[in-house]
Design an enzyme around this catalytic site. Structure first.
Site, mmCIF file in Angstrom:
data_model
loop_
_atom_site.group_PDB
_atom_site.id
_atom_site.type_symbol
_atom_site.label_atom_id
_atom_site.label_comp_id
_atom_site.label_asym_id
_atom_site.label_seq_id
_atom_site.Cartn_x
_atom_site.Cartn_y
_atom_site.Cartn_z
ATOM 1 C CE LYS A 41 -35.738 -51.083 29.025
ATOM 2 N NZ LYS A 41 -35.059 -52.305 29.563
ATOM 3 N N GLY A 42 -35.725 -46.815 24.398
ATOM 4 C CA GLY A 42 -35.017 -46.606 23.133
ATOM 5 C C GLY A 42 -34.619 -45.173 22.835
ATOM 6 C CD GLU A 94 -41.566 -43.197 20.282
ATOM 7 O OE1 GLU A 94 -40.453 -43.732 20.502
ATOM 8 O OE2 GLU A 94 -42.648 -43.780 20.493
ATOM 9 C CG ASP A 95 -36.822 -45.485 19.674
ATOM 10 O OD1 ASP A 95 -38.025 -45.258 19.417
ATOM 11 O OD2 ASP A 95 -36.455 -46.516 20.276
ATOM 12 C CG ASP A 98 -42.415 -50.129 12.459
ATOM 13 O OD1 ASP A 98 -42.548 -49.970 11.246
ATOM 14 O OD2 ASP A 98 -42.354 -51.254 12.990
ATOM 15 C CG PHE A 147 -34.798 -55.488 13.599
ATOM 16 C CD1 PHE A 147 -35.918 -55.107 14.325
ATOM 17 C CD2 PHE A 147 -33.630 -55.791 14.283
ATOM 18 C CE1 PHE A 147 -35.882 -55.028 15.710
ATOM 19 C CE2 PHE A 147 -33.584 -55.715 15.674
ATOM 20 C CZ PHE A 147 -34.710 -55.338 16.378
ATOM 21 C CG ASP A 154 -33.778 -53.377 22.627
ATOM 22 O OD1 ASP A 154 -34.656 -52.651 22.114
ATOM 23 O OD2 ASP A 154 -34.046 -54.368 23.332
ATOM 24 N NE ARG A 160 -32.172 -50.784 25.557
ATOM 25 C CZ ARG A 160 -33.404 -50.748 25.050
ATOM 26 N NH1 ARG A 160 -33.671 -49.920 24.063
ATOM 27 N NH2 ARG A 160 -34.348 -51.528 25.521
HETATM 28 P P1 IMP Z 1 -44.567 -48.522 16.443
HETATM 29 O O1 IMP Z 1 -45.649 -48.472 17.480
HETATM 30 O O2 IMP Z 1 -44.754 -49.654 15.500
HETATM 31 O O3 IMP Z 1 -44.396 -47.209 15.721
HETATM 32 O O4 IMP Z 1 -43.296 -48.928 17.233
HETATM 33 C C1 IMP Z 1 -42.300 -48.103 17.573
HETATM 34 C C2 IMP Z 1 -41.410 -48.776 18.582
HETATM 35 O O5 IMP Z 1 -41.059 -50.111 18.197
HETATM 36 C C3 IMP Z 1 -40.109 -48.019 18.680
HETATM 37 O O6 IMP Z 1 -40.188 -47.007 19.651
HETATM 38 C C4 IMP Z 1 -39.111 -49.095 19.010
HETATM 39 O O7 IMP Z 1 -39.050 -49.252 20.417
HETATM 40 C C5 IMP Z 1 -39.675 -50.347 18.378
HETATM 41 N N1 IMP Z 1 -39.042 -50.596 17.056
HETATM 42 C C6 IMP Z 1 -39.595 -50.410 15.848
HETATM 43 N N2 IMP Z 1 -38.751 -50.729 14.861
HETATM 44 C C7 IMP Z 1 -37.603 -51.127 15.449
HETATM 45 C C8 IMP Z 1 -36.318 -51.567 14.943
HETATM 46 O O8 IMP Z 1 -36.054 -51.662 13.723
HETATM 47 N N3 IMP Z 1 -35.392 -51.909 15.882
HETATM 48 C C9 IMP Z 1 -35.634 -51.818 17.223
HETATM 49 N N4 IMP Z 1 -36.802 -51.395 17.737
HETATM 50 C C10 IMP Z 1 -37.790 -51.045 16.864
HETATM 51 MG MG MG Z 2 -39.563 -46.429 21.335
#
Ligand code: IMP
Ligand code: MG
Length: 187
Positions: A41-42, A94-95, A98, A147, A154, A160
């Site tokens: 949803k992000g 993508e939001d 990470d 974070f 969220d 959000r």
């Molecule tokens: P990745 O697979 O580690 O790249 O994760 C990415 C997903 O983790 C993002 O689409 C977010 O939904 C969540 N995420 C990563 N970092 C944060 C943060 O700092 N705050 C909130 N959600 C996060």
């Molecule tokens: Mg995401």
């Protein structure tokens, strides 16, 4: 209880400037229009502003996945696209990227469907914690290891709808997920 408002990392005006730039970049790259695949949803808040910053026709579709669980080695597709992307130009929206595990899984899934082209756009790029290399054609802002909440991001479904990106203190939030609610929403 409640604590002070979290520190603003990217304010509303700065976000708007970055999203406008991304909209212009994507529009310049895809003159014939483009399929935007957003991850629920992000990414919803970002997507809503991004499409309004674009000057080409966006075809919007959504994916939902289960969060990547360390140890399981993969994420799961909870909601699939409605459209067939074969032969289409596709941009994953993508939001935040990470570790890159989520985006890499989704990009692999999309690539199997034979799009004409496939690229990724992330509002926020946290390069320092990447586990798998994830090529991002369009990046809004590079961020550090903090974070983040707001503008779609969220903590336990809170925050959000902030029009900014703020730094959430994890111990504070783990102690009380509504810790910033009073300061931010006045209740
Ligand atoms: P990745 O697979 O580690 O790249 O994760 C990415 C997903 O983790 C993002 O689409 C977010 O939904 C969540 N995420 C990563 N970092 C944060 C943060 O700092 N705050 C909130 N959600 C996060
Ligand atoms: Mg995401």
């Amino acid at each position: 209880m409640g604590v002070d408002a979290p520190r603003i990392l990217i304010g509303a005006e700065e976000l708007a400037t970055g999203v406008a730039r991304l909209g212009a970049e994507i529009s310049a790259a895809y003159g014939d229009g483009v399929v935007l695949v957003a991850v629920l949803k992000g990414s919803a808040v970002f997507l809503a502003d991004l499409v309004r910053a674009m000057t080409v026709v966006p075809h919007v579709d959504f994916l939902a996945i289960s969060p990547y669980a360390p140890g399981t080695g993969r994420v799961q597709l909870l909601k699939d696209l409605e459209i067939d992307i074969a032969g289409r130009d596709v941009v994953l929206v993508e939001d935040i990227v990470d570790t890159g595990l989520t985006a890499t899984y989704i990009l692999g899934e999309l690539a199997r469907r034979s799009p004409r082209s496939l690229a990724a756009c992330a509002l926020l790029d946290r390069r320092t914690t990447r586990i798998v290399p994830t090529p991002l054609a369009f990046v809004g802002f590079s961020v550090g290891t903090e974070f983040l909440v707001g503008y779609g991001l969220d903590f336990s479904e809170r925050y959000r709808n902030l029009d900014m990106v703020a730094v959430g203190d994890i111990p504070t939030l783990q102690n009380d997920r509504d810790a910033y609610v009073k300061a931010l929403y006045g209740r």
